[in-house]
Motif scaffolding. Sequence first.
Motif, PDB file in Angstrom:
ATOM      1  N   ASP A   1      -5.384 -14.861   3.542  1.00 50.32           N
ATOM      2  CA  ASP A   1      -5.368 -15.620   2.898  1.00 50.32           C
ATOM      3  C   ASP A   1      -6.099 -15.312   1.368  1.00 50.32           C
ATOM      4  O   ASP A   1      -6.095 -14.679   1.618  1.00 50.32           O
ATOM      5  N   HIS A   2      -6.135 -16.857   0.461  1.00 48.17           N
ATOM      6  CA  HIS A   2      -6.492 -16.161  -0.724  1.00 48.17           C
ATOM      7  C   HIS A   2      -8.229 -16.343  -0.653  1.00 48.17           C
ATOM      8  O   HIS A   2      -8.546 -16.116  -1.860  1.00 48.17           O
ATOM      9  N   PHE A   3      -8.835 -16.289   0.193  1.00 46.43           N
ATOM     10  CA  PHE A   3     -10.280 -15.930   0.290  1.00 46.43           C
ATOM     11  C   PHE A   3     -10.635 -14.588   0.641  1.00 46.43           C
ATOM     12  O   PHE A   3     -11.762 -14.718  -0.241  1.00 46.43           O
ATOM     13  N   ASP A   4      -9.243 -13.940   0.758  1.00 46.89           N
ATOM     14  CA  ASP A   4      -9.610 -12.540   1.048  1.00 46.89           C
ATOM     15  C   ASP A   4      -8.284 -12.280   0.968  1.00 46.89           C
ATOM     16  O   ASP A   4      -7.352 -11.674   0.972  1.00 46.89           O
ATOM     17  N   ALA A   5      -9.280 -10.694  -0.148  1.00 46.82           N
ATOM     18  CA  ALA A   5      -8.361 -10.021  -1.071  1.00 46.82           C
ATOM     19  C   ALA A   5      -8.380  -8.477  -1.389  1.00 46.82           C
ATOM     20  O   ALA A   5     -10.029  -8.376  -1.344  1.00 46.82           O
ATOM     21  N   MET A   6      -7.366  -7.854  -1.693  1.00 48.40           N
ATOM     22  CA  MET A   6      -7.688  -6.690  -2.685  1.00 48.40           C
ATOM     23  C   MET A   6      -7.068  -6.340  -3.604  1.00 48.40           C
ATOM     24  O   MET A   6      -5.682  -7.073  -3.350  1.00 48.40           O
ATOM     25  N   GLY A   7      -7.782  -5.786  -4.436  1.00 47.27           N
ATOM     26  CA  GLY A   7      -7.821  -6.201  -6.028  1.00 47.27           C
ATOM     27  C   GLY A   7      -7.344  -4.821  -6.749  1.00 47.27           C
ATOM     28  O   GLY A   7      -8.663  -3.961  -6.479  1.00 47.27           O
ATOM     29  N   PHE A   8      -6.548  -4.697  -8.025  1.00 47.79           N
ATOM     30  CA  PHE A   8      -6.118  -3.399  -8.256  1.00 47.79           C
ATOM     31  C   PHE A   8      -6.151  -3.493  -9.118  1.00 47.79           C
ATOM     32  O   PHE A   8      -5.506  -4.670 -10.278  1.00 47.79           O
ATOM     33  N   THR A   9      -7.171  -2.814 -10.244  1.00 47.76           N
ATOM     34  CA  THR A   9      -7.039  -2.685 -11.461  1.00 47.76           C
ATOM     35  C   THR A   9      -6.047  -1.324 -12.336  1.00 47.76           C
ATOM     36  O   THR A   9      -6.260  -0.828 -12.022  1.00 47.76           O
ATOM     37  N   ILE A  10      -5.827  -2.333 -13.740  1.00 52.89           N
ATOM     38  CA  ILE A  10      -4.354  -0.546 -14.120  1.00 52.89           C
ATOM     39  C   ILE A  10      -5.062  -0.785 -15.630  1.00 52.89           C
ATOM     40  O   ILE A  10      -4.926  -1.329 -16.197  1.00 52.89           O
TER      41      ILE A  10
ATOM     42  N   ASN B   1      -1.901   2.720 -16.489  1.00 57.61           N
ATOM     43  CA  ASN B   1      -0.667   2.864 -15.979  1.00 57.61           C
ATOM     44  C   ASN B   1      -0.785   3.280 -13.984  1.00 57.61           C
ATOM     45  O   ASN B   1      -0.469   4.308 -13.517  1.00 57.61           O
ATOM     46  N   LYS B   2      -2.602   3.317 -13.945  1.00 60.36           N
ATOM     47  CA  LYS B   2      -2.945   4.440 -13.169  1.00 60.36           C
ATOM     48  C   LYS B   2      -4.263   3.328 -13.081  1.00 60.36           C
ATOM     49  O   LYS B   2      -4.796   2.815 -13.697  1.00 60.36           O
ATOM     50  N   ILE B   3      -4.637   2.968 -10.958  1.00 59.43           N
ATOM     51  CA  ILE B   3      -5.616   2.644 -11.032  1.00 59.43           C
ATOM     52  C   ILE B   3      -6.745   2.771 -11.058  1.00 59.43           C
ATOM     53  O   ILE B   3      -7.262   4.271 -10.811  1.00 59.43           O
ATOM     54  N   ASN B   4      -7.401   1.820 -11.856  1.00 60.40           N
ATOM     55  CA  ASN B   4      -8.850   2.244 -11.921  1.00 60.40           C
ATOM     56  C   ASN B   4     -10.061   2.206 -11.507  1.00 60.40           C
ATOM     57  O   ASN B   4     -10.383   2.455 -11.878  1.00 60.40           O
TER      58      ASN B   4
END
Length: 205
Positions: A181-190, A193-196
Motif C-alpha cells: 500500500d502507500h504506507f510501505d514503499a521502495m524508492g529509487f533516486t535516479i 540515468n542510474k540508481i543513486n
Amino acid sequence: MKIISKRIAVVLLAILCITYLAGCQINTVDTTPKDPINQEEKEVKEEEKPTAGNTKLKELAIQYEGKSLQISGDANEELLQDLFGAAEEKKTHTYTAADNMDPHIGKTTVEYRFPGLIIRTINTLVEVNKFYVYQMEVSDPKYTTPRLIKVGDSVDKLKEEYPEASLVPDSDGYYLYNPVDHFDAMGFTIVDNKINKIKIYTLLE
C-alpha cells in the motif's frame, strides 16, 4: 357424597395447577445477562508493531552476504551487528511534545549508520524494549534488493526487474514501488540515468 366429590375435585384441580406451574418454571429460559466482558481488557490502547508477516513486505528488504533485513522487521543492535558489522554511528531520540508528533510522544527512535547504509528503528509504547525497522537508505552497491537491484544499476535494468515501479510526476527521476500500500514503499533516486540511492520505508502515522 356430593360434598366429598367436590373436595376431591378441588384437590385434583389444585394438584393440576401446581404441576402446570412447576412445568413452566422448568421450561423457562434464563435470560439473565451474563457478566459483561471487561471492555478495558478488549480495548487496544496501541498497536503493537507493524506486522512483518505479510509476504509482500519481504519485497521491501535489503540483502547483504546472504542475509536479509526487511521493513517492519525486528531490529536491535546485536542483530544489526550480526548482519552488517559494528555501526559507525548511533543516534537515539525520544519524542516529546516539542516534536509535534503527538502519536509518538514517549517512543524512541534509534538510527544506525554503516558504510553506505542508514537504518532507522522505532519502538512502541507497549513494547519499549523492542524495536522495528521503519526506514533504510542505501547508497552502496554491496547492498541489493530481493530482486538484486543495486546502486549504480541503470534505469532500464530497474524497469526490467521492477515493472510495477512508477516514475513520480514532477520529480527529477524518482521511481516508487509499492507492493502492499502507500504506507510501505521502495524508492529509487535516479542520477544520470542510474540508481543513486535506494530508500525503503514504512510511514509513521
